[in-house]
Design a protein around this motif. Structure first.
Motif, PDB file in Angstrom:
ATOM      1  N   PHE A 143      12.055  39.706 -13.370  1.00 56.54           N
ATOM      2  CA  PHE A 143      13.198  39.061 -12.705  1.00 56.54           C
ATOM      3  C   PHE A 143      14.218  40.101 -12.269  1.00 56.54           C
ATOM      4  CE2 PHE A 143      12.221  35.184 -15.426  1.00 56.54           C
ATOM      5  CZ  PHE A 143      11.809  34.406 -14.360  1.00 56.54           C
ATOM      6  N   THR A 146      12.788  37.577  -7.980  1.00 60.18           N
ATOM      7  CA  THR A 146      11.817  38.381  -8.727  1.00 60.18           C
ATOM      8  C   THR A 146      11.541  39.656  -7.921  1.00 60.18           C
ATOM      9  OG1 THR A 146       9.827  37.548  -7.641  1.00 60.18           O
ATOM     10  CG2 THR A 146      10.682  36.257  -9.508  1.00 60.18           C
ATOM     11  N   SER A 192       7.944  33.738 -15.630  1.00 65.28           N
ATOM     12  CA  SER A 192       8.167  33.937 -14.188  1.00 65.28           C
ATOM     13  C   SER A 192       7.185  33.111 -13.353  1.00 65.28           C
ATOM     14  CB  SER A 192       8.044  35.417 -13.814  1.00 65.28           C
ATOM     15  OG  SER A 192       6.680  35.819 -13.853  1.00 65.28           O
ATOM     16  N   SER A 244      12.076  42.290 -17.862  1.00 63.34           N
ATOM     17  CA  SER A 244      10.623  42.260 -17.821  1.00 63.34           C
ATOM     18  C   SER A 244      10.107  42.020 -19.240  1.00 63.34           C
ATOM     19  CB  SER A 244      10.118  43.583 -17.231  1.00 63.34           C
ATOM     20  OG  SER A 244       8.733  43.528 -17.028  1.00 63.34           O
TER      21      SER A 244
END
Ligand code: FDA
Length: 393
Positions: free
Chosen positions: A195, A330, A244, A236
Motif C-alpha cells: 500500500f 497500491t 491488498s 508491506s
C-alpha cells in the motif's frame, strides 16, 4: 506453414505444466528469452511452489467453487510427488509454505524436462498475432527473431499470465484474446501488493520505515494475522500483501496490534508494580520501541503508567486494536505479485479449462479469474489448471 495439435501461449508455470501433459505435437511459445521467469525470481529465488494446506478457500474468484475441480484432481500432493521424483529437496518455511532448499531454477529444469519427455517444442523470443478461428481449430502468425510464419493448431491454450510486473514479460495479452472471442473478463486489479499513502500520512509514518510487527490486518472483509512491514513508500509485509487483494479504493485498512494479548489486563497489572515507568517504555516491552513511541504520539498520550486511569488505558488499548489507515493506493502492477480478476470462470469448463463457446480454446493459470492468497497457492493453481487442460487435450 507449421502445423501443431496444440499451441500454448506463454512458457510460465501454467503453460509448461500443460505442455508436460498434453498429447500430440505441442508448441509452447514465449516472447521473452527465458521460460519460467516468475518461477525463477519467486520466493526470493527459492520458489514457494505449493502450500500443504491448499484448498479452494485460499482463492479469490467471482465463483468460489470453480477452482475445486482442478485443485482436487491435481493436488499439492501430486506436485510434491513430482518434485520428489526429481530429487528436489524442499522445506516448510511457515504456514504450510513449501520452498526449494537450493534454487527455484530446479523447478524450471524439472518442468522443461517433463515438456521434453512429452515431446513438446519450446520457441522463445516468439510472439503471436492475427489469431483467428478456423473450421478445424485456429490459425495465427508466429514471429521469431523478426521473421514471421503462419501456423495452425487444433487447440490454442492461453497461458499468458496477468498484468503483474511488465518488466518480467507480463502483457495482458490473454485478456485481449478473450475479448477478441467475445469472452467476458472480470475487472482486473493489482493483488498481493504494498500500500501507498498520501504525503500527509506518509510524513507521519516515515520514522517507522524498517519496523516490522506481527498483527492482524483487515480490509475488504478479509483478515490475516502475519507480519506488517513499514517502508519508505508505505506498508508491506505478508499481512498487508494478503489484504491488498481484497482492498478497494478509499477503504480503510485496520491493524490490530497484539491481537492475542489481553493488553488492558497486562497494563493494569504492570501499573501496580511499575507505575513509574513511562507508558511508551512499557508499550516498548510488547511492540518494537519505535512503533511504541509513535503510537503514544499518535494517541497523544505521555507520562508514567501510574498516571493512567482504567478508562485512559482502555481508550489506548482500543486505539492499538483498531488502528485505521486509509491508503491512497497500491504500488500497482509494477510490483504486484498477482492480478486479481481475469477471464470469467462462467465461460470456462472447470474440468478442462476449455471455453464453452469456442471449442479448442483454453485459458489456464493467472489469466483466469482465480487468484490465490500469498503462500504458494498461485503456483498450485498454475499446476492444477495446467494439468487439467493438458490431460484433456
Ligand atoms: P506466468 O506469468 O508465470 O507466465 C506467463 C508467461 O506468458 C510469461 O512467461 C510471459 O512472458 C508470457 N507472455 C505474456 N504475454 C505474452 C505474449 N504476448 N506473447 C508471448 N508470451 C507472453 N506464487 C506462488 O505461488 N509462490 C511464490 O513464491 C510466488 N512468488 C512470486 C514472486 C513474484 C516477484 C511474482 C511477480 C509472482 C510470484 N508468485 C508466486 C505468483 C506466480 O508467479 C504467478 O501466479 C504464476 O507465475 C502464474 O503462472 P502463469 O503461468 O499463469 O503466468
Amino acid at each position: 506453414m507449421s502445423e501443431f495439435d496444440t499451441i500454448i501461449l506463454g512458457a510460465g508455470a501454467a503453460g509448461m505444466m500443460c505442455a508436460a501433459y498434453a498429447h500430440g505435437h505441442t508448441l509452447v511459445i514465449d516472447h521473452t528469452k527465458a521460460a519460467g521467469e516468475k518461477i525463477r525470481v519467486s520466493g526470493g529465488g527459492r520458489c514457494n511452489f505449493t502450500n500443504l494446506h491448499t484448498s479452494s478457500v485460499n482463492f479469490i474468484s467471482n465463483n468460489p467453487h470453480f477452482a475445486k475441480s482442478a485443485l482436487n484432481r491435481y493436488t499439492q500432493w501430486d506436485f510434491i510427488e513430482l518434485v520428489s521424483k526429481y530429487g528436489i529437496s524442499y522445506h516448510e518455511k511457515t504456514l504450510g509454505q513449501l520452498f526449494c532448499d537450493t534454487s527455484a531454477k530446479d523447478i524450471i529444469k524439472m518442468l522443461q524436462a517433463e515438456m521434453t519427455k512429452a515431446g513438446a517444442e519450446l520457441w522463445l523470443n516468439t510472439s503471436a498475432s492475427d489469431i483467428a478461428k478456423t473450421e478445424s481449430g485456429f490459425c495465427l502468425t508466429l514471429t521469431h527473431d523478426g521473421k514471421s510464419q503462419f501456423a495452425t493448431c487444433k487447440n490454442l491454450v492461453v497461458a499468458c499470465g496477468g498484468k503483474s510486473i511488465p518488466k518480467m514479460g507480463a502483457t495482458g495479452f490473454g485478456y485481449q484474446i478473450a475479448q477478441q472471442f467475445g469472452l467476458k473478463v472480470t475487472e482486473t486489479r493489482a493483488g498481493l501488493v504494498p500500500f501507498t499513502f498520501g504525503d500527509k500520512v506518509m510524513a507521519g509514518l516515515k520514522p517507522l520505515a524498517g519496523v516490522a510487527v506481527d498483527c492482524r490486518a483487515e480490509a475488504g472483509g478479509a483478515q490475516f494475522e502475519e507480519a506488517v512491514l513499514f517502508t519508505h513508500r508505505g506498508m508491506s509485509g505478508p499481512a498487508i500483501l494478503q489484504v491488498s487483494s481484497f482492498w478497494r479504493e478509499t477503504e480503510a485498512v485496520t491493524l490490530s496490534l497484539l491481537p492475542q494479548v489481553d493488553l488492558l489486563s497486562e497494563l493494569r497489572q504492570q501499573r501496580q508494580t511499575y507505575g513509574r515507568r513511562s507508558i511508551s517504555n512499557v508499550l516498548g516491552d510488547y511492540l518494537p520501541k519505535r512503533l511504541a513511541s509513535y503510537l503514544c504520539e499518535m494517541a497523544s498520550v505521555s507520562g508514567n503508567l501510574a498516571d493512567f486511569s482504567d478508562i485512559a488505558l482502555s481508550a489506548l488499548v482500543e486505539k492499538l486494536h483498531n488502528w485505521q489507515l486509509i491508503p491512497s493506493g497500491t504500488e500497482g502492477y509494477r510490483t504486484a505479485e498477482v492480478t486479481v480478476g481475469g477471464v470469467d470462470t462462467e465461460v470456462l469448463s472447470s474440468k478442462t479449462m476449455e471455453t464453452k463457446d469456442v471449442p479448442g480454446l483454453y485459458f489456464i493459470g493467472e489469466v483466469v479469474d482465480v487468484t490465490g492468497w500469498l503462500g504458494g497457492y498461485n503456483f498450485q493453481w498454475a499446476w492444477s489448471s495446467g494439468w487439467a487442460a493438458g490431460t484433456a487435450i
